[in-house]
Design a protein around this motif. Structure first.
Motif, PDB file in Angstrom:
ATOM      1  N   ARG A   1      14.549  -2.685 -95.787  1.00  0.00           N
ATOM      2  CA  ARG A   1      13.689  -1.503 -95.903  1.00  0.00           C
ATOM      3  C   ARG A   1      12.631  -1.709 -96.964  1.00  0.00           C
ATOM      4  O   ARG A   1      12.907  -2.231 -98.034  1.00  0.00           O
ATOM      5  CB  ARG A   1      14.502  -0.251 -96.268  1.00  0.00           C
ATOM      6  CG  ARG A   1      15.505   0.163 -95.226  1.00  0.00           C
ATOM      7  CD  ARG A   1      14.806   0.698 -93.973  1.00  0.00           C
ATOM      8  NE  ARG A   1      15.735   0.842 -92.867  1.00  0.00           N
ATOM      9  CZ  ARG A   1      15.802   0.018 -91.825  1.00  0.00           C
ATOM     10  NH1 ARG A   1      15.012  -1.014 -91.728  1.00  0.00           N
ATOM     11  NH2 ARG A   1      16.655   0.234 -90.852  1.00  0.00           N
ATOM     12  N   GLN A   2      11.421  -1.270 -96.653  1.00  0.00           N
ATOM     13  CA  GLN A   2      10.309  -1.363 -97.593  1.00  0.00           C
ATOM     14  C   GLN A   2      10.389  -0.198 -98.584  1.00  0.00           C
ATOM     15  O   GLN A   2      10.571   0.950 -98.190  1.00  0.00           O
ATOM     16  CB  GLN A   2       8.975  -1.310 -96.843  1.00  0.00           C
ATOM     17  CG  GLN A   2       7.782  -1.520 -97.712  1.00  0.00           C
ATOM     18  CD  GLN A   2       6.492  -1.501 -96.906  1.00  0.00           C
ATOM     19  OE1 GLN A   2       6.414  -0.887 -95.845  1.00  0.00           O
ATOM     20  NE2 GLN A   2       5.487  -2.162 -97.400  1.00  0.00           N
ATOM     21  N   ARG A   3      10.270  -0.497 -99.865  1.00  0.00           N
ATOM     22  CA  ARG A   3      10.235   0.551-100.886  1.00  0.00           C
ATOM     23  C   ARG A   3       8.804   1.076-100.938  1.00  0.00           C
ATOM     24  O   ARG A   3       7.872   0.312-101.146  1.00  0.00           O
ATOM     25  CB  ARG A   3      10.622  -0.028-102.249  1.00  0.00           C
ATOM     26  CG  ARG A   3      10.745   1.025-103.332  1.00  0.00           C
ATOM     27  CD  ARG A   3      10.958   0.430-104.700  1.00  0.00           C
ATOM     28  NE  ARG A   3      12.239  -0.250-104.827  1.00  0.00           N
ATOM     29  CZ  ARG A   3      12.549  -1.003-105.889  1.00  0.00           C
ATOM     30  NH1 ARG A   3      11.689  -1.172-106.875  1.00  0.00           N
ATOM     31  NH2 ARG A   3      13.727  -1.601-105.948  1.00  0.00           N
ATOM     32  N   GLU A   4       8.629   2.347-100.732  1.00  0.00           N
ATOM     33  CA  GLU A   4       7.286   2.911-100.659  1.00  0.00           C
ATOM     34  C   GLU A   4       6.807   3.362-102.032  1.00  0.00           C
ATOM     35  O   GLU A   4       6.694   4.542-102.324  1.00  0.00           O
ATOM     36  CB  GLU A   4       7.249   4.036 -99.633  1.00  0.00           C
ATOM     37  CG  GLU A   4       7.512   3.515 -98.229  1.00  0.00           C
ATOM     38  CD  GLU A   4       7.184   4.493 -97.145  1.00  0.00           C
ATOM     39  OE1 GLU A   4       6.828   5.643 -97.439  1.00  0.00           O
ATOM     40  OE2 GLU A   4       7.272   4.093 -95.982  1.00  0.00           O
ATOM     41  N   GLU A   5       6.543   2.369-102.879  1.00  0.00           N
ATOM     42  CA  GLU A   5       6.020   2.600-104.221  1.00  0.00           C
ATOM     43  C   GLU A   5       4.881   1.627-104.475  1.00  0.00           C
ATOM     44  O   GLU A   5       4.971   0.449-104.120  1.00  0.00           O
ATOM     45  CB  GLU A   5       7.085   2.364-105.286  1.00  0.00           C
ATOM     46  CG  GLU A   5       8.219   3.338-105.282  1.00  0.00           C
ATOM     47  CD  GLU A   5       9.249   3.031-106.362  1.00  0.00           C
ATOM     48  OE1 GLU A   5       9.984   3.947-106.716  1.00  0.00           O
ATOM     49  OE2 GLU A   5       9.315   1.886-106.848  1.00  0.00           O
ATOM     50  N   LEU A   6       3.848   2.108-105.103  1.00  0.00           N
ATOM     51  CA  LEU A   6       2.722   1.260-105.480  1.00  0.00           C
ATOM     52  C   LEU A   6       3.165   0.232-106.509  1.00  0.00           C
ATOM     53  O   LEU A   6       3.863   0.567-107.461  1.00  0.00           O
ATOM     54  CB  LEU A   6       1.601   2.128-106.063  1.00  0.00           C
ATOM     55  CG  LEU A   6       0.387   1.377-106.591  1.00  0.00           C
ATOM     56  CD1 LEU A   6      -0.371   0.720-105.448  1.00  0.00           C
ATOM     57  CD2 LEU A   6      -0.520   2.326-107.352  1.00  0.00           C
TER      58      LEU A   6
ATOM     59  N   PRO B   1      -3.067  -5.024-102.602  1.00  0.00           N
ATOM     60  CA  PRO B   1      -2.749  -3.627-102.279  1.00  0.00           C
ATOM     61  C   PRO B   1      -1.890  -3.515-101.011  1.00  0.00           C
ATOM     62  O   PRO B   1      -2.248  -4.047 -99.970  1.00  0.00           O
ATOM     63  CB  PRO B   1      -4.119  -2.981-102.049  1.00  0.00           C
ATOM     64  CG  PRO B   1      -5.077  -3.854-102.786  1.00  0.00           C
ATOM     65  CD  PRO B   1      -4.512  -5.245-102.712  1.00  0.00           C
ATOM     66  N   GLY B   2      -0.755  -2.863-101.137  1.00  0.00           N
ATOM     67  CA  GLY B   2       0.158  -2.680-100.015  1.00  0.00           C
ATOM     68  C   GLY B   2       1.415  -3.517-100.105  1.00  0.00           C
ATOM     69  O   GLY B   2       2.420  -3.207 -99.474  1.00  0.00           O
ATOM     70  N   ARG B   3       1.376  -4.615-100.895  1.00  0.00           N
ATOM     71  CA  ARG B   3       2.608  -5.387-101.090  1.00  0.00           C
ATOM     72  C   ARG B   3       3.575  -4.538-101.894  1.00  0.00           C
ATOM     73  O   ARG B   3       3.194  -3.861-102.838  1.00  0.00           O
ATOM     74  CB  ARG B   3       2.330  -6.688-101.859  1.00  0.00           C
ATOM     75  CG  ARG B   3       1.843  -7.796-100.992  1.00  0.00           C
ATOM     76  CD  ARG B   3       1.609  -9.073-101.759  1.00  0.00           C
ATOM     77  NE  ARG B   3       2.799  -9.576-102.420  1.00  0.00           N
ATOM     78  CZ  ARG B   3       2.751 -10.422-103.442  1.00  0.00           C
ATOM     79  NH1 ARG B   3       1.612 -10.829-103.938  1.00  0.00           N
ATOM     80  NH2 ARG B   3       3.873 -10.849-103.984  1.00  0.00           N
ATOM     81  N   THR B   4       4.827  -4.590-101.543  1.00  0.00           N
ATOM     82  CA  THR B   4       5.819  -3.778-102.231  1.00  0.00           C
ATOM     83  C   THR B   4       7.167  -4.486-102.221  1.00  0.00           C
ATOM     84  O   THR B   4       7.306  -5.589-101.699  1.00  0.00           O
ATOM     85  CB  THR B   4       5.901  -2.370-101.605  1.00  0.00           C
ATOM     86  OG1 THR B   4       6.723  -1.545-102.417  1.00  0.00           O
ATOM     87  CG2 THR B   4       6.410  -2.396-100.194  1.00  0.00           C
ATOM     88  N   VAL B   5       8.149  -3.852-102.789  1.00  0.00           N
ATOM     89  CA  VAL B   5       9.508  -4.377-102.843  1.00  0.00           C
ATOM     90  C   VAL B   5      10.203  -4.105-101.516  1.00  0.00           C
ATOM     91  O   VAL B   5      10.007  -3.056-100.907  1.00  0.00           O
ATOM     92  CB  VAL B   5      10.292  -3.703-104.000  1.00  0.00           C
ATOM     93  CG1 VAL B   5      11.765  -4.082-103.971  1.00  0.00           C
ATOM     94  CG2 VAL B   5       9.665  -4.075-105.339  1.00  0.00           C
ATOM     95  N   ILE B   6      11.003  -5.064-101.092  1.00  0.00           N
ATOM     96  CA  ILE B   6      11.833  -4.870 -99.906  1.00  0.00           C
ATOM     97  C   ILE B   6      13.277  -4.773-100.374  1.00  0.00           C
ATOM     98  O   ILE B   6      13.760  -5.627-101.130  1.00  0.00           O
ATOM     99  CB  ILE B   6      11.634  -5.999 -98.881  1.00  0.00           C
ATOM    100  CG1 ILE B   6      10.211  -5.913 -98.316  1.00  0.00           C
ATOM    101  CG2 ILE B   6      12.680  -5.917 -97.776  1.00  0.00           C
ATOM    102  CD1 ILE B   6       9.881  -6.917 -97.250  1.00  0.00           C
ATOM    103  N   GLU B   7      13.922  -3.697 -99.964  1.00  0.00           N
ATOM    104  CA  GLU B   7      15.323  -3.450-100.321  1.00  0.00           C
ATOM    105  C   GLU B   7      16.226  -4.176 -99.337  1.00  0.00           C
ATOM    106  O   GLU B   7      16.014  -4.116 -98.131  1.00  0.00           O
ATOM    107  CB  GLU B   7      15.621  -1.951-100.294  1.00  0.00           C
ATOM    108  CG  GLU B   7      14.777  -1.135-101.255  1.00  0.00           C
ATOM    109  CD  GLU B   7      15.126  -1.363-102.718  1.00  0.00           C
ATOM    110  OE1 GLU B   7      16.148  -2.023-103.020  1.00  0.00           O
ATOM    111  OE2 GLU B   7      14.364  -0.892-103.569  1.00  0.00           O
ATOM    112  N   VAL B   8      17.241  -4.852 -99.880  1.00  0.00           N
ATOM    113  CA  VAL B   8      18.226  -5.581 -99.088  1.00  0.00           C
ATOM    114  C   VAL B   8      19.574  -4.891 -99.296  1.00  0.00           C
ATOM    115  O   VAL B   8      19.975  -4.665-100.442  1.00  0.00           O
ATOM    116  CB  VAL B   8      18.306  -7.062 -99.538  1.00  0.00           C
ATOM    117  CG1 VAL B   8      19.362  -7.812 -98.751  1.00  0.00           C
ATOM    118  CG2 VAL B   8      16.942  -7.731 -99.408  1.00  0.00           C
ATOM    119  N   PRO B   9      20.271  -4.532 -98.217  1.00  0.00           N
ATOM    120  CA  PRO B   9      21.549  -3.832 -98.359  1.00  0.00           C
ATOM    121  C   PRO B   9      22.536  -4.619 -99.226  1.00  0.00           C
ATOM    122  O   PRO B   9      22.686  -5.825 -99.068  1.00  0.00           O
ATOM    123  CB  PRO B   9      22.078  -3.727 -96.933  1.00  0.00           C
ATOM    124  CG  PRO B   9      20.919  -3.978 -96.049  1.00  0.00           C
ATOM    125  CD  PRO B   9      19.949  -4.812 -96.820  1.00  0.00           C
TER     126      PRO B   9
END
Length: 127
Positions: free
Chosen positions: A43-48, A66-74
């Motif tokens: 899941r993509q973390r929707e934070e700047l 702009p637009g790169r973000t953290v991806i959450e891994v279960p």
């Protein structure tokens, strides 16, 4: 695109990706195209993200598109809570498969396809 109702009027509620693309275009950059995570455990973390690294030295910060973000891994908690607090300077990333498993040897022909290449300390998408 979804809509939000405010005081009886419907206004478009843009997604994080749409807002990031608009931000990039306003500055003359093509929009960032994140990996397609549909149908995956990621899941993509929707934070700047303002910058990457420089936790120990503010002059060592890396510019983030702009637009790169953290991806959450279960099941995984990144050592650095945010890319701005990351101290990784290895220059390497970790590939993750659609089920969220880490791909230890991307050159192995039997390894699953890598979906996202992430910073090992903060999870910033480097795909």
């Amino acid at each position: 695109m979804s809509t939000t109702t405010t005081a009886g009027t419907a206004t478009p509620a843009t997604s994080f990706a749409e807002r990031a693309a608009e931000f990039a275009r306003a500055r003359g950059y093509p929009p960032f195209e994140a990996p397609d995570l549909a149908g995956t455990a990621l899941r993509q973390r929707e934070e700047l993200v303002r910058w990457h690294g420089g936790a120990d030295d503010p002059f060592d910060r890396e510019w983030v598109y702009p637009g790169r973000t953290v991806i959450e891994v279960p099941g995984l908690t990144w050592p650095a809570a945010r890319p701005e607090e990351c101290s990784d300077d290895s220059g390497r990333g970790i590939w993750f498969a659609a089920d969220g498993s880490q791909i230890t040897d991307a050159t192995d022909p039997d390894a699953p396809d890598g979906i996202a290449l992430l910073c090992p300390q903060c999870g910033l998408d480097s795909t």
